[in-house]
Design a protein around this motif. Structure first.
Motif, PDB file in Angstrom:
ATOM      1  N   CYS A 193      44.399 -32.406 100.101  1.00 52.57           N
ATOM      2  CA  CYS A 193      43.700 -33.182  99.070  1.00 52.57           C
ATOM      3  C   CYS A 193      44.706 -34.011  98.281  1.00 52.57           C
ATOM      4  N   ASN A 214      43.896 -35.327  95.294  1.00 48.69           N
ATOM      5  CA  ASN A 214      43.633 -35.162  93.862  1.00 48.69           C
ATOM      6  C   ASN A 214      44.553 -34.089  93.288  1.00 48.69           C
ATOM      7  N   CYS A 246      43.565 -31.862  90.448  1.00 47.23           N
ATOM      8  CA  CYS A 246      42.781 -31.227  89.395  1.00 47.23           C
ATOM      9  C   CYS A 246      43.629 -30.101  88.785  1.00 47.23           C
ATOM     10  N   CYS A 276      43.472 -26.359  89.937  1.00 42.14           N
ATOM     11  CA  CYS A 276      43.442 -26.098  91.376  1.00 42.14           C
ATOM     12  C   CYS A 276      44.844 -26.121  91.985  1.00 42.14           C
ATOM     13  N   PRO A 311      46.190 -28.438  96.593  1.00 41.03           N
ATOM     14  CA  PRO A 311      47.185 -29.410  97.101  1.00 41.03           C
ATOM     15  C   PRO A 311      48.578 -28.795  97.249  1.00 41.03           C
ATOM     16  N   ARG A 370      39.649 -34.736  86.123  1.00 44.68           N
ATOM     17  CA  ARG A 370      38.544 -35.230  86.954  1.00 44.68           C
ATOM     18  C   ARG A 370      38.048 -36.539  86.335  1.00 44.68           C
TER      19      ARG A 370
HETATM   20  S1  SF4 Z   1      39.534 -29.096  93.038  1.00 45.89           S
HETATM   21 FE1  SF4 Z   1      41.436 -29.013  94.259  1.00 45.89          FE
HETATM   22  S2  SF4 Z   1      40.767 -29.449  96.330  1.00 45.89           S
HETATM   23 FE2  SF4 Z   1      39.100 -30.085  94.960  1.00 45.89          FE
HETATM   24  S3  SF4 Z   1      39.445 -32.270  94.502  1.00 45.89           S
HETATM   25 FE3  SF4 Z   1      40.499 -31.118  92.903  1.00 45.89          FE
HETATM   26  S4  SF4 Z   1      42.607 -30.843  93.663  1.00 45.89           S
HETATM   27 FE4  SF4 Z   1      41.346 -31.422  95.426  1.00 45.89          FE
END
Ligand code: SF4
Length: 469
Positions: free
Chosen positions: A177, A179, A181, A184, A187, A304
């Motif tokens: 990924c 992103n 976040c 999380c 990544p 986000r």
């Molecule tokens: S929650 Fe984790 S896996 Fe999902 S978009 Fe965000 S960084 Fe990517």
């Protein structure tokens, strides 16, 4: 440094190895009727030769034979050299010769990076891949002439081994990924987005459907980002190029005739383009979008997108296009810094967006997550209380949306049958996480059947229906 091949060396290699199988790679053996045969032309340096050997080894392990001449081949692979202009010309000539001698040609190797030039000279080639793209070459061969499945020799069925029931299967389209976040660590564990070529995904999906799968559950970490990392690269599928792009893949999967359910879709703008496919019935009217929260402040801390008000508006527009659309989502309550006001915004937004199915998690400080360093940890009892309020609100919304289904005739995919009746799911229900449709007393069906049934009752999360005769 390895000395590159010269034009003469390429020519010599071409002479020695053109349709090489009969002399060096096939290992002899009688050609059984129906056994797929591949011709092989290998040009260029020893590295290219090793690439050819790896491809041939893989094809042989799958039961292909290597044809000794163009006539006897079902398809010809030309492994090209692109080091010098003269070698490129030699490669173009070799492709032309294979086209004339056979007509079904897959090009690979160093010159494969100049796909435009190859296709300009030889528009009929089936596929073009670059150096070291063994998997793509083998996939292109599979597309051109599928391997034979021998149940006495192959331990694994063509569709692979699956832990799900026979009638549905998960289809992973990418890993990782891009992103970040803050709650999380995926990544960090799995790295950035790596998308599978579209024809790899389609080959797997087609095998699954041929093996009896009725529902494909498309998964990844970030499904709608599919293809971004490979610049939406095209790969050949059924003789035409298919882009590694969410919309194109959705459409191609929809053509397979199974239910196609999209999970882990991040609400990028281009998701709007897929909604008409749902309205047409090409893919299921279902989007699993992990919104996580609705307060702009919390979403910012989560890293986000923060425009939830616009997201609710977008969901309304999606439903204008596809009124049957079901939205599943997940949310986190008790994120560091979440105030009572933030939480109330989430409850209001839920009602506004009319989220059909929702999972809710109490924030947990996962080791390594950036969010752990944020101020304003929410006490456990507050998280608990908010979780209960969230679930109660969602239950009301779910019940009211399901009540609207009573009286409708819907398709039900049967999951289980026993002496009391059958249990299935509607298009709005993913396995394991969403609701069920109960067909009490219906024992004349099998798992994997799709039947029409009239909804006679609904509760907070499930439906009851009677099969239409
Ligand atoms: S929650 Fe984790 S896996 Fe999902 S978009 Fe965000 S960084 Fe990517």
């Amino acid at each position: 440094m390895t000395k590159p091949s010269t034009n003469a060396a390429a020519k010599a290699n071409a002479k020695v190895r053109r349709a090489a199988g009969g002399s060096t790679a096939a290992g002899g053996g009688a050609k059984a009727k129906g056994v797929p045969k591949v011709g092989f032309v290998s040009l260029g340096c020893p590295k290219a030769l090793v690439d050819s050997e790896r491809i041939i080894t893989k094809l042989r392990s799958e039961g292909y034979e290597i044809a000794a001449n163009y006539d006897g081949a079902d398809v010809v692979v030309v492994n090209t050299c692109g080091f010098l202009d003269s070698a490129k010309q030699e490669s173009l000539d070799a492709i032309g010769e294979a086209m004339a001698g056979n007509g079904r040609v897959i090009v690979t190797g160093c010159f494969g990076v100049e796909e435009g030039r190859i296709r300009e000279a030889h528009p009929g080639v089936l596929a073009v891949t670059g150096p070291h793209q063994y998997e793509q070459v083998v996939d292109a061969v599979h597309d051109a002439v599928p391997p034979l499945h021998d149940p006495y020799v192959d331990l694994v069925p063509p569709e692979g081994l699956h832990l799900t029931p026979r009638h549905y299967a998960y289809l992973k389209i990418s890993e990782g990924c891009n992103n970040r976040c803050s709650f999380c660590i995926i990544p960090a564990l799995r790295g950035d987005l790596v998308s599978r070529p579209a024809n790899h995904v389609m080959t797997e999906a087609e095998k699954l459907v041929k093996a009896g799968v009725k529902e494909l559950l498309v998964i990844s970490q970030d499904t709608s980002a599919y293809g971004l990392d490979i610049k939406y690269a095209e790969s050949p599928w059924k003789g035409v190029p298919l882009k590694a792009r969410f919309l194109d893949l959705s459409r191609a999967l929809g053509d397979l005739g199974a239910w196609v359910r999209m999970h882990y879709v991040y609400p990028y703008p281009h998701v709007d383009d897929v909604i008409p496919l749902m309205a047409e019935g090409k893919i299921l009217p279902y989007l699993d979008i992990p919104f996580q929260h609705a307060s702009a402040r919390v979403l910012k801390a989560m890293r986000r997108p923060a425009s939830q008000e616009k997201t609710a508006e977008r969901i309304r527009r999606w439903r204008d296009v596809c009124p049957d659309l079901a939205i599943r989502s997940t949310f986190i309550v008790g994120f560091p810094g979440e105030t009572e006001d933030d939480f109330n915004q989430l409850l209001d937004w839920l009602g506004d967006a009319r989220i059909n199915r929702a999972g809710c998690f109490k924030y947990e400080a996962v080791e390594g997550a950036v969010a752990n360093g944020l101020e304003g940890a929410v006490p456990e009892e507050v998280k608990e209380e908010r979780w209960h309020r969230f679930m109660a609100r969602q239950k009301e919304i779910s019940a009211s949306l399901l009540a609207e289904k009573v009286g409708r005739v819907i398709d039900v995919l049967i999951d289980e049958v026993d002496e009391d009746g059958a249990l299935g799911r509607s298009k709005w229900d993913a396995p394991e996480i969403d609701g069920s449709v109960f067909l009490n007393g219906e024992t004349g069906v099998m798992p994997g059947d799709i039947v029409q049934a009239k909804v006679i009752e609904a509760d907070d999360y499930d439906l009851w229906a009677e099969r239409c005769s």
